[in-house]
Design an enzyme around this catalytic site. Sequence first.
Site, PDB file in Angstrom:
ATOM      1  CG  ASP A 136      -6.058   0.542  -1.684  1.00 56.69           C
ATOM      2  OD1 ASP A 136      -4.539   1.607  -1.466  1.00 56.69           O
ATOM      3  OD2 ASP A 136      -5.833  -0.415  -0.952  1.00 56.69           O
ATOM      4  CG  ASP A 169      -2.223   3.466  -1.796  1.00 55.41           C
ATOM      5  OD1 ASP A 169      -3.039   4.051  -3.081  1.00 55.41           O
ATOM      6  OD2 ASP A 169      -2.113   2.922  -1.083  1.00 55.41           O
ATOM      7  CG  ASP A 226      -2.811  -0.535  -3.187  1.00 55.14           C
ATOM      8  OD1 ASP A 226      -2.066   0.705  -2.515  1.00 55.14           O
ATOM      9  OD2 ASP A 226      -3.044  -0.988  -2.219  1.00 55.14           O
ATOM     10  CB  SER A 267      -0.915  -0.382   1.464  1.00 55.03           C
ATOM     11  OG  SER A 267      -2.080   0.847   0.736  1.00 55.03           O
TER      12      SER A 267
END
Length: 581
Positions: free
Chosen positions: A312, A308, A310, A153
């Site tokens: 999400d 960010d 990834d 993340s």
Amino acid sequence: MDKSEILQKAKDYINAEQDKRFSREIEDLIAQENYTELEDRFYQTLEFGTGGLRGIMGGGTNRMNTLEINMATQGLANYVIKAFPEKAKAGTLSAVIAYDSRLNSDVFAEATALIFAANGIKAYLFSSLRPTPELSFAIRSLKADTGVVVTASHNPRMYNGYKAYWNDGAQVIEPHDVGIIEEVNKVKEVKTMTRVEAIARGKLEIIDKEIDEKFWDMCKAQLFRPDLIKEKAKDVRIVYTPLHGTGAMHVEKVLGDLGLNIITVPEQREPDGNFPTVEKPNPEEKPALKMAVDLAIKEKADGLMATDPDSDRFGTAFPDKNGNFVLLSGNQMGALLMEYVFLSRKEFNKMPSNAACVRSIVTSPFGDYICKKFNVTMLECLTGFKWIANVEATFEKSGKYEYVFGLEESYGYKIEKEVMDKDGVSAAAMCAEMILYWRSKGKSLLEHLDDMYKTYGYFEDRSISQNFPGQSGVATMKNMMASLRTSSPATLGGQKVVKVRDLMNDPELPKSNVLQFYLESGTIVSARPSGTEPKIKFYINSMVPAGDGSDEWLAQAKEKAAKLCDGISADIQKVIDAASK
């Protein structure tokens, strides 16, 4: 741990680790007789937390490496086979695997896919890096039984992680997470096969555009005002940064299809696990967005968006009347998106009579007041979007509520039902439409946010984080939480503590190591050790009740809340300093 125990654990690891990059690190530490570092790498084994398996990359059981990935995947495979025995017998089990731009993510993802394949579980592996929300979407779209995304993340570059998902497209929670760990601890042998063999046996399938196109269409389908977008999109300039992650392909595609003018920060567009332009690829942190802010000022942009690695999490900033970009907190953008979704649903008769919203316990109660105005039930859950998804899943089973929005303060929002995790891509699309909507009403988003404060009350939020690395850090955090439980502060920031809520003993939620202090002013202070990082975090959610709605009232409310937050922050720092001695 004494030296002999450390050495034995290190030797066992070296014998088990097939990736020589990681085993050599331990061999070198043994040769250097660096027992301090060796102890840190072996005093514990990484376990699933709020974000799954996450840690610093390197050799050792307390690090992210190929062995830990293999053991986790074999344990997950064993658990899935036991959970669905009929499908296992029929050979119809399947899993989806995605990964982000971090170092080793592609290696870890392929290793995961090949272990699933060797265990008779068909693996759908994305051909290249993809966002976490698309992984969740793919699990549901392909009707898979489980899934994994390799990502850490928003963490610094030395981290990587492994998030396990269940067949509903949400991250695993109890009892699955506990059951998986039990299976991991019992693993004696890891089954795997080559990529060529897995494809030949029909147990590995590479996927990309057939999921991408459905995912993009789903994001665009959430929008309410296509005519407004078609008419006004070209009037808006948005600077965007994926922070070297997965977002460029998807945010540029979705917003581009809407006709919006997207200017991506060129230095941060390409995926790069070294994250060369930022210390932390976290849109929550101002330094990470400096390059994007500079470009937005240069381009006279109407807004700034960031995701960010990834994709999400979704961060934003907007220009004030002087052209200076103001970064919005997760609570502020969450409130804006929530109200916009609600008013749009109401306008188009799409608001269900049993509508419900879900937020985490450390998210601002700002949304509670918005829900009350629109007759939407607000429910709370533990920190981590897997818990929001879990609450939504109960709606699907019981029919008592219908999900309309979910949010958490750490820049996480979920507008759609098709993804069971936070989604920065769909949030970007909805935010773009929201900009156009309020512009059509003669307001910027910052101006409308002030109007919301005048209507619902003023809310200000702060957070204080303190890292406590290593084995001694874990003990320090445990002692700090124990001390707060046995000797709770009577006041914080000069405000009397009127109630203490201990989530280890809360009848309405699963047990969690969180303490919340309710102050006489209505402010809530939460203390929560991270489930994925060696840190403890304090959250301050302050509130000044709505007044006469004037500019003067708002200015006074902001000043009052700032002073209160300053005082509370000072008292929290004293607690941290005392525990750190």
